[in-house]
Design a protein around this motif. Structure first.
Motif, PDB file in Angstrom:
ATOM      1  N   ILE A  99       0.831  -1.202   0.000  1.00 20.00           N
ATOM      2  CA  ILE A  99       0.000   0.000   0.000  1.00 20.00           C
ATOM      3  C   ILE A  99       0.865   1.251   0.000  1.00 20.00           C
ATOM      4  N   GLU A 100       1.900   1.258   0.829  1.00 20.77           N
ATOM      5  CA  GLU A 100       2.792   2.416   0.868  1.00 20.77           C
ATOM      6  C   GLU A 100       3.488   2.640  -0.464  1.00 20.77           C
ATOM      7  N   MET A 101       3.926   1.567  -1.106  1.00 22.49           N
ATOM      8  CA  MET A 101       4.583   1.706  -2.409  1.00 22.49           C
ATOM      9  C   MET A 101       3.605   2.207  -3.471  1.00 22.49           C
ATOM     10  N   THR A 102       2.358   1.748  -3.414  1.00 25.58           N
ATOM     11  CA  THR A 102       1.364   2.193  -4.399  1.00 25.58           C
ATOM     12  C   THR A 102       1.114   3.693  -4.295  1.00 25.58           C
ATOM     13  N   VAL A 103       0.896   4.183  -3.074  1.00 26.97           N
ATOM     14  CA  VAL A 103       0.627   5.610  -2.890  1.00 26.97           C
ATOM     15  C   VAL A 103       1.881   6.436  -3.185  1.00 26.97           C
ATOM     16  N   ARG A 104       3.042   5.935  -2.799  1.00 29.06           N
ATOM     17  CA  ARG A 104       4.278   6.675  -3.053  1.00 29.06           C
ATOM     18  C   ARG A 104       4.543   6.816  -4.556  1.00 29.06           C
ATOM     19  N   ASN A 105       4.288   5.764  -5.318  1.00 25.73           N
ATOM     20  CA  ASN A 105       4.468   5.849  -6.766  1.00 25.73           C
ATOM     21  C   ASN A 105       3.458   6.799  -7.405  1.00 25.73           C
ATOM     22  N   CYS A 106       2.257   6.857  -6.860  1.00 29.94           N
ATOM     23  CA  CYS A 106       1.267   7.799  -7.388  1.00 29.94           C
ATOM     24  C   CYS A 106       1.720   9.243  -7.176  1.00 29.94           C
ATOM     25  N   VAL A 107       2.260   9.528  -6.002  1.00 32.84           N
ATOM     26  CA  VAL A 107       2.745  10.877  -5.738  1.00 32.84           C
ATOM     27  C   VAL A 107       3.935  11.201  -6.634  1.00 32.84           C
ATOM     28  N   LYS A 108       4.801  10.241  -6.824  1.00 29.97           N
ATOM     29  CA  LYS A 108       5.987  10.454  -7.654  1.00 29.97           C
ATOM     30  C   LYS A 108       5.616  10.707  -9.107  1.00 29.97           C
ATOM     31  N   ASN A 109       4.600  10.008  -9.598  1.00 34.49           N
ATOM     32  CA  ASN A 109       4.178  10.138 -10.995  1.00 34.49           C
ATOM     33  C   ASN A 109       3.062  11.170 -11.182  1.00 34.49           C
TER      34      ASN A 109
END
Length: 510
Positions: A99-109
Motif C-alpha cells: 500500500i505504501e509503495m502504491t501511494v508513493r508511486n502515485c505521488v511520484k508520478n
C-alpha cells in the motif's frame, strides 16, 4: 554399553517401507530389501528422508522429549498455531509495504488524484461449522479515485444453490438482523458462481497493463471476503486468478498522509486517528445510496452498495479539501449536499470529530453557531460576534448600575475615598472613576442572571438580533479575592481593571 546409532535417512526410509510393504518381514529382511531400493534412489528422492532424520537429530540434541506435539485447548498443535500467526504477521507486513509503495508511486508520478482503487463488500447467509466457509448472499465492487469519486460499480445478489441443511436457524437469524435477504433455495440473484467471479475479475483488470490490482475492504471483513471469493471460484478450474484483499483502513491512513503533505496541512499523528475517523461512519443513515431492494425494506445500512458508497464519501470528505478537488454530487458527496457550504466553510475549527459534508447535508444551512459566540451566515459570507452591542452605547461610558450587588446590610456599606468635593457621587480624575457603594444597588453577584432571559425564536434566521441591551454574563463575571473584595474579569470589549481595597471597585479607561 554401545552407543545408540544416530538416525539417518536410510533408517527413516526403512521404517516407512516396512510399515507399508514389509509388515510380515523381520527387521533384517526388511532392511535388506529396503537397502536395494535405497541404492537405486536419486539424491532428490533421498532428500525428504534425510531432512526428517536431521530434524529428529536436532530434537534429540536439544533434549526435547519424544512423543506427540503439545496441543492447545482446542486440540490444535501449538507449533501450527505459532506458524500460522507468523505467516499472518508476514502477510500484514507485506500488505502495508504494498500500500505504501502504491501511494508513493502515485505521488511520484503525479497521479495521486487520478489513481483508481477498488473497494469490495459482501453479505453472507451463514458460516459453516466445518471449514469456516461463508455462504455468499450479495457482493459489490466499486472503483474510486479522489478526482472522480465512486465512478463505477458492479453489484449482484448471489443464489448459492440448495438449502442450507443444519444451519437454517443461524442463517435465518443472521438474515433478519442484517440484510434481510431471502434464504436459499429462494435466494435472489445469479446462481452461476463462476460467472460472478469472472465478472469481478474483469471489472478490476487494468486495461493497459492487464494486471489485477488489490481490492480493499474493512479490516474485520478480509477473512469473509476471501472465503466468499473462494466459494465463487469453486466452479472454475485451478488456474483462475488469485485476488489480493487489503485493509481499507491502512489505505485511508496512507492516502491521508499523502494528501496532507501535498496540501501542506497537518498530517495525522498515527493510524489510530484515521481509524477512529473511519469507524464513525458519518453517512451511516444516508438515504438514496443503497440498492432498490434495501431501500424499499429500510435496510440501507446493511446494503453492500450503501457501505461501499459511504466509504467513498468518507475518503472524499477527509482528503479532497487538502488538495482542492471539486466535489461531484453523488460521487464524492450525497446528492442533497449543500456544496456552497462545503466550498466556503465557516471560519472556525471543525475538528476531525465532525464531518463537513455530513453537517452540510442537513435540511437547513442558513446559519451555524460557531465557537466563541460567533454566528456565521453562508449567504452573507460574514460573521459577527454575539457579544457586540447594537444599542449605540459608547465603550468609554460605563453604567454604574451594571455592577453586580453583593447584598444589603449596614456591615457592607463602605464609603469611597475622597477624590472629589462630592463623595456621594462617582467622579473621574485622570481616567479613574471611584464608585460609592452606598449610592449603588446592592451588590449581589447573581442579580444579573435574572435579566438574561432566552429570546423567543423568530420566523427567520436572518431577522434574529443576536445582541442584547443587557450586559451578558461574560461582562459581569465577578471573581472574589477574599471577603468583601471583588475583581472584574478583563473583557475583549473594554479594558477593565480592578483596584484593591475592601468594597471598592476601580474602572480604568484608556
Amino acid at each position: 554399553m554401545p552407543k545408540k546409532p544416530k538416525t539417518n535417512g536410510f533408517m527413516m526410509f526403512t521404517t516407512e517401507w516396512r510399515s507399508k510393504y514389509g509388515k510380515k518381514l523381520s527387521l533384517a529382511e526388511a532392511t535388506e530389501e529396503a537397502g536395494k531400493i535405497w541404492g537405486s534412489m536419486t539424491v532428490e528422492e533421498r532428500a525428504p528422508y534425510n531432512d526428517r532424520a536431521r530434524q529428529e537429530r536436532m530434537g534429540q540434541k536439544s533434549g526435547r522429549p519424544a512423543g506427540p506435539p503439545k496441543l492447545t485447548c482446542t486440540g490444535k498443535a501449538i507449533e501450527q498455531v505459532e506458524k500460522e500467526r507468523a505467516e499472518a504477521e508476514q502477510r500484514e507486513h507485506q500488505m502495508k509495504r504494498n500500500i505504501e509503495m502504491t501511494v508513493r508511486n502515485c505521488v511520484k508520478n503525479c497521479q495521486l488524484e487520478t489513481q483508481s482503487y477498488f473497494f469490495i463488500m459482501v453479505n453472507y447467509f451463514v458460516k459453516s461449522l466445518k471449514g469456516g466457509i461463508y455462504v455468499p448472499a450479495e457482493i459489490l465492487v466499486a472503483e474510486y479515485s479522489l478526482k472522480d469519486g465512486v465512478c463505477r460499480k458492479y453489484h449482484t445478489f448471489i443464489n448459492p444453490g440448495p438449502n442450507i441443511y443444519g444451519l437454517h436457524y443461524e442463517a435465518q437469524h443472521h438474515s433478519e438482523t442484517s440484510h434481510k435477504l431471502p434464504l436459499p433455495p429462494n435466494a435472489k440473484g445469479e446462481s452461476n458462481l463462476g460467472l460472478i467471479y469472472n465478472n469481478v475479475v474483469d471489472f478490476i483488470r487494468d486495461e493497459n497493463t492487464g494486471e489485477y490490482p488489490p481490492i480493499y475492504t474493512h479490516r474485520d471483513s478480509i477473512t469473509i471476503v476471501e472465503s466468499v471469493l473462494e466459494f465463487l471460484k469453486s466452479d472454475l478450474n485451478a488456474n483462475s486468478v488469485e485476488l489480493k484483499i487489503y485493509s481499507i483502513q491502512y489505505l485511508f491512513y496512507i492516502l491521508k498522509e499523502a494528501t496532507s503533505e501535498m496540501g501542506e496541512v497537518e498530517q495525522p499523528k498515527s493510524h489510530y486517528i484515521t481509524d477512529a475517523y473511519f469507524e464513525r461512519d458519518f453517512f451511516e443513515y444516508q438515504t438514496g445510496i443503497a440498492c432498490t431492494y434495501h431501500e424499499d425494506i429500510d435496510k440501507s445500512k446493511y446494503c453492500t452498495q450503501s457501505c461501499v458508497t459511504r466509504w467513498g464519501f468518507m475518503f472524499s470528505d477527509y482528503m479532497c479539501r487538502d488538495i482542492a478537488i471539486d466535489l461531484i454530487p453523488g460521487r464524492h458527496v450525497p446528492e442533497s449536499t449543500n456544496l456552497a457550504a462545503i466550498i466556503n466553510p465557516a471560519p472556525s475549527t471543525y475538528g476531525d470529530t465532525e464531518s463537513h459534508i455530513s453537517v452540510n447535508s442537513e435540511s437547513t444551512y442558513a446559519t451555524k453557531a460557531i465557537s466563541e459566540h460567533k454566528v456565521y451566515y453562508d449567504d452573507h459570507k460574514t460573521f459577527m460576534s454575539a457579544r457586540s452591542n447594537a444599542t449605540g452605547r459608547s465603550i468609554d461610558k460605563y453604567d454604574t448600575n451594571e455592577f453586580p450587588s453583593l447584598g444589603a446590610g449596614p456591615s457592607r456599606k463602605k464609603h469611597a475615598r475622597a477624590v472629589s468635593p462630592s463623595p456621594a457621587k462617582a467622579t473621574r480624575t485622570d481616567h479613574i472613576r471611584t464608585i460609592d457603594i452606598e449610592s449603588a444597588d446592592d451588590l449581589n453577584p447573581w442579580s444579573s442572571r435574572s435579566r438574561n432571559v432566552p429570546r423567543e425564536p423568530d420566523t427567520s434566521h436572518f431577522d434574529i438580533d443576536y445582541t442584547r441591551d443587557d450586559t451578558t454574563d461574560n461582562e459581569t463575571t465577578v471573581t472574589g479575592y477574599g471577603r468583601g473584595r471583588m475583581r472584574m474579569n478583563q473583557s475583549t470589549i473594554s479594558n477593565a481593571t480592578a483596584g484593591s481595597g475592601r468594597g471598592r471597585l476601580l474602572h480604568r479607561y484608556e
